[in-house]
Write an enzyme that holds these catalytic residues in place. Structure first.
Site, PDB file in Angstrom:
ATOM      1  N   ASN A  16       0.831  -1.194  -0.028  1.00  0.00           N
ATOM      2  CA  ASN A  16       0.022  -0.030  -0.003  1.00  0.00           C
ATOM      3  C   ASN A  16       0.975   1.248  -0.108  1.00  0.00           C
ATOM      4  O   ASN A  16       0.455   2.274  -0.578  1.00  0.00           O
ATOM      5  CB  ASN A  16      -0.824   0.089   1.319  1.00  0.00           C
ATOM      6  CG  ASN A  16      -2.129  -1.026   1.013  1.00  0.00           C
ATOM      7  OD1 ASN A  16      -3.003  -0.560   0.149  1.00  0.00           O
ATOM      8  ND2 ASN A  16      -2.259  -2.070   1.516  1.00  0.00           N
ATOM      9  N   ARG A  68       2.967   1.681  25.935  1.00  0.00           N
ATOM     10  CA  ARG A  68       2.250   2.349  24.619  1.00  0.00           C
ATOM     11  C   ARG A  68       2.181   3.832  24.835  1.00  0.00           C
ATOM     12  O   ARG A  68       2.382   4.478  23.754  1.00  0.00           O
ATOM     13  CB  ARG A  68       0.797   2.085  24.666  1.00  0.00           C
ATOM     14  CG  ARG A  68       0.189   2.539  23.348  1.00  0.00           C
ATOM     15  CD  ARG A  68      -1.079   1.802  23.032  1.00  0.00           C
ATOM     16  NE  ARG A  68      -2.143   2.410  23.594  1.00  0.00           N
ATOM     17  CZ  ARG A  68      -3.559   1.923  23.410  1.00  0.00           C
ATOM     18  NH1 ARG A  68      -3.851   0.817  22.482  1.00  0.00           N
ATOM     19  NH2 ARG A  68      -4.731   2.393  24.098  1.00  0.00           N
ATOM     20  N   MET A  93       0.227  -2.056  12.110  1.00  0.00           N
ATOM     21  CA  MET A  93      -0.327  -2.937  13.050  1.00  0.00           C
ATOM     22  C   MET A  93      -0.454  -2.970  14.456  1.00  0.00           C
ATOM     23  O   MET A  93      -0.206  -3.674  15.268  1.00  0.00           O
ATOM     24  CB  MET A  93       0.155  -4.548  12.629  1.00  0.00           C
ATOM     25  CG  MET A  93       0.038  -5.090  11.356  1.00  0.00           C
ATOM     26  SD  MET A  93      -1.518  -4.941  10.485  1.00  0.00           S
ATOM     27  CE  MET A  93      -1.407  -5.680   8.787  1.00  0.00           C
ATOM     28  N   ILE A  95      -2.744  -0.481  17.441  1.00  0.00           N
ATOM     29  CA  ILE A  95      -3.837   0.208  17.965  1.00  0.00           C
ATOM     30  C   ILE A  95      -3.436   1.605  18.432  1.00  0.00           C
ATOM     31  O   ILE A  95      -2.575   1.594  19.448  1.00  0.00           O
ATOM     32  CB  ILE A  95      -4.793  -0.698  18.683  1.00  0.00           C
ATOM     33  CG1 ILE A  95      -5.333  -1.829  17.880  1.00  0.00           C
ATOM     34  CG2 ILE A  95      -5.959   0.121  19.394  1.00  0.00           C
ATOM     35  CD1 ILE A  95      -6.251  -2.872  18.444  1.00  0.00           C
ATOM     36  N   LEU A  96      -3.976   2.602  18.016  1.00  0.00           N
ATOM     37  CA  LEU A  96      -3.492   3.663  18.645  1.00  0.00           C
ATOM     38  C   LEU A  96      -4.574   4.326  19.593  1.00  0.00           C
ATOM     39  O   LEU A  96      -5.824   4.074  19.360  1.00  0.00           O
ATOM     40  CB  LEU A  96      -3.343   4.729  17.478  1.00  0.00           C
ATOM     41  CG  LEU A  96      -2.091   4.538  16.746  1.00  0.00           C
ATOM     42  CD1 LEU A  96      -2.186   5.325  15.288  1.00  0.00           C
ATOM     43  CD2 LEU A  96      -0.902   4.635  17.245  1.00  0.00           C
ATOM     44  N   HIS A 112      -8.429  -0.755   5.655  1.00  0.00           N
ATOM     45  CA  HIS A 112      -8.678  -1.970   6.120  1.00  0.00           C
ATOM     46  C   HIS A 112      -9.338  -3.022   5.046  1.00  0.00           C
ATOM     47  O   HIS A 112     -10.060  -2.808   4.219  1.00  0.00           O
ATOM     48  CB  HIS A 112      -9.788  -2.100   7.131  1.00  0.00           C
ATOM     49  CG  HIS A 112     -10.139  -3.043   7.834  1.00  0.00           C
ATOM     50  ND1 HIS A 112      -9.218  -3.685   8.718  1.00  0.00           N
ATOM     51  CD2 HIS A 112     -11.080  -3.928   7.976  1.00  0.00           C
ATOM     52  CE1 HIS A 112      -9.771  -4.904   9.283  1.00  0.00           C
ATOM     53  NE2 HIS A 112     -10.953  -5.044   8.515  1.00  0.00           N
ATOM     54  N   ALA A 182      -8.820  -2.948  -4.938  1.00  0.00           N
ATOM     55  CA  ALA A 182      -9.443  -2.323  -4.289  1.00  0.00           C
ATOM     56  C   ALA A 182      -8.413  -1.465  -3.236  1.00  0.00           C
ATOM     57  O   ALA A 182      -8.363  -0.291  -3.689  1.00  0.00           O
ATOM     58  CB  ALA A 182     -10.444  -2.948  -3.204  1.00  0.00           C
ATOM     59  N   GLU A 183      -7.616  -1.950  -2.441  1.00  0.00           N
ATOM     60  CA  GLU A 183      -6.788  -1.104  -1.605  1.00  0.00           C
ATOM     61  C   GLU A 183      -5.859  -0.367  -2.359  1.00  0.00           C
ATOM     62  O   GLU A 183      -5.895   0.959  -1.921  1.00  0.00           O
ATOM     63  CB  GLU A 183      -6.143  -2.425  -0.627  1.00  0.00           C
ATOM     64  CG  GLU A 183      -6.759  -3.099   0.139  1.00  0.00           C
ATOM     65  CD  GLU A 183      -5.922  -3.686   1.210  1.00  0.00           C
ATOM     66  OE1 GLU A 183      -4.891  -3.227   1.764  1.00  0.00           O
ATOM     67  OE2 GLU A 183      -6.176  -5.002   1.263  1.00  0.00           O
TER      68      GLU A 183
HETATM   69  C1  GAR Z   1      -3.153  -4.753   3.925  1.00  0.00           C
HETATM   70  O1  GAR Z   1      -4.101  -5.573   3.288  1.00  0.00           O
HETATM   71  C2  GAR Z   1      -4.058  -3.843   4.601  1.00  0.00           C
HETATM   72  O2  GAR Z   1      -5.281  -3.602   4.338  1.00  0.00           O
HETATM   73  C3  GAR Z   1      -3.889  -4.681   6.045  1.00  0.00           C
HETATM   74  O3  GAR Z   1      -2.688  -5.204   5.825  1.00  0.00           O
HETATM   75  C4  GAR Z   1      -2.183  -5.519   4.784  1.00  0.00           C
HETATM   76  C5  GAR Z   1      -0.841  -4.831   4.636  1.00  0.00           C
HETATM   77  O4  GAR Z   1      -0.159  -5.050   3.434  1.00  0.00           O
HETATM   78  N1  GAR Z   1      -4.198  -3.931   7.209  1.00  0.00           N
HETATM   79  C6  GAR Z   1      -4.798  -4.258   8.237  1.00  0.00           C
HETATM   80  O5  GAR Z   1      -5.128  -5.462   8.247  1.00  0.00           O
HETATM   81  C7  GAR Z   1      -5.144  -3.346   9.453  1.00  0.00           C
HETATM   82  N2  GAR Z   1      -6.057  -3.698  10.263  1.00  0.00           N
HETATM   83  P1  GAR Z   1       0.874  -3.896   2.877  1.00  0.00           P
HETATM   84  O6  GAR Z   1       2.049  -3.858   3.946  1.00  0.00           O
HETATM   85  O7  GAR Z   1       1.602  -4.844   1.787  1.00  0.00           O
HETATM   86  O8  GAR Z   1       0.419  -2.707   2.425  1.00  0.00           O
END
Ligand code: GAR
Length: 204
Positions: A16, A68, A93, A95-96, A112, A182-183
């Site tokens: 991403n 934290r 990964m 949580i804030l 997400h 999508a992402e």
């Molecule tokens: C992605 O699928 C993102 O949507 C997910 O982790 C992956 C990271 O991939 N995020 C979550 O699950 C957050 N709750 P990437 O490091 O290749 O972008």
């Protein structure tokens, strides 16, 4: 302000992040500039992607800090120190807490890998999301980009895109299709949308 100064927070492979870098290059993102990439894990491939694109990187490890609060203090110091206007969580990964999210109210977005409110919240991240979607038997999944507040995956939705679940999908295959269809599209588009709003507001 001509462009919003963007920080991208990562924890892993960074596909991403790559989509954001590519979108800045192609002009899909024109209202912001990625100035900083922060990872909570050393050695992840996302850091290499950032370095290759000439973007400053920083590693802030939660486990090397006492709490934290201390972790978030370090994050805030780095982000404010770099005069960051806008934060993108791209596979980050952690949580804030409200302390952090309210410091950057309406200036943090997250991607997400499901259609919120399905398969989201604490414990739903990465492949676990797709495992849960397949176990439930949904025929459509997708991705969501939303603002980040103190509730995990609970902030206002900015964009969503649906993706078909196909017979024989494994979590890995479904994850890849959701990323591609999508992402990697809605994250850069949402980033531009919110950065533009920020730039317009501040130039009033
Ligand atoms: C992605 O699928 C993102 O949507 C997910 O982790 C992956 C990271 O991939 N995020 C979550 O699950 C957050 N709750 P990437 O490091 O290749 O972008």
């Amino acid at each position: 302000m001509l462009k919003a100064r963007i920080a991208v927070l990562v924890s892993g492979g960074g596909t991403n992040l790559q989509a954001l870098i590519d979108a800045e290059r192609s002009g899909i993102i024109s209202s912001g500039k990625i100035e900083l990439v922060i990872s909570n894990k050393p050695g992840v491939y996302a850091l290499e992607r950032a370095e290759r694109a000439g973007i400053s990187t920083l590693v802030i490890e939660k486990k090397s800090l006492p709490s934290r609060e201390a972790f978030e203090e370090e994050l805030i110091a780095a982000l404010d120190g770099a005069k960051i206007d806008f934060i993108v969580l791209a596979g980050f990964m952690c949580i804030l807490s409200e302390r952090f999210t309210s410091h950057y109210k309406d200036r943090i977005i997250n991607v997400h890998p499901s259609l919120i409110p399905s398969f989201c919240g604490e414990g739903f991240y990465g492949l676990k999301v797709h495992e849960a979607a397949l176990a439930y038997g949904v025929k459509v999944s997708g991705a969501t980009v939303h603002f980040v507040n103190e509730i995990p995956d609970g902030g206002k939705i900015i964009m969503q895109r649906a993706v078909e679940v196909k017979e024989g999908d494994t979590p890995e295959i479904l994850q890849r299709r959701i990323m591609e269809e999508a992402e990697w599209k809605i994250l850069p588009e949402s980033c531009e949308l919110v950065c533009k709003r920020l730039v317009d507001e501040r130039s009033k």
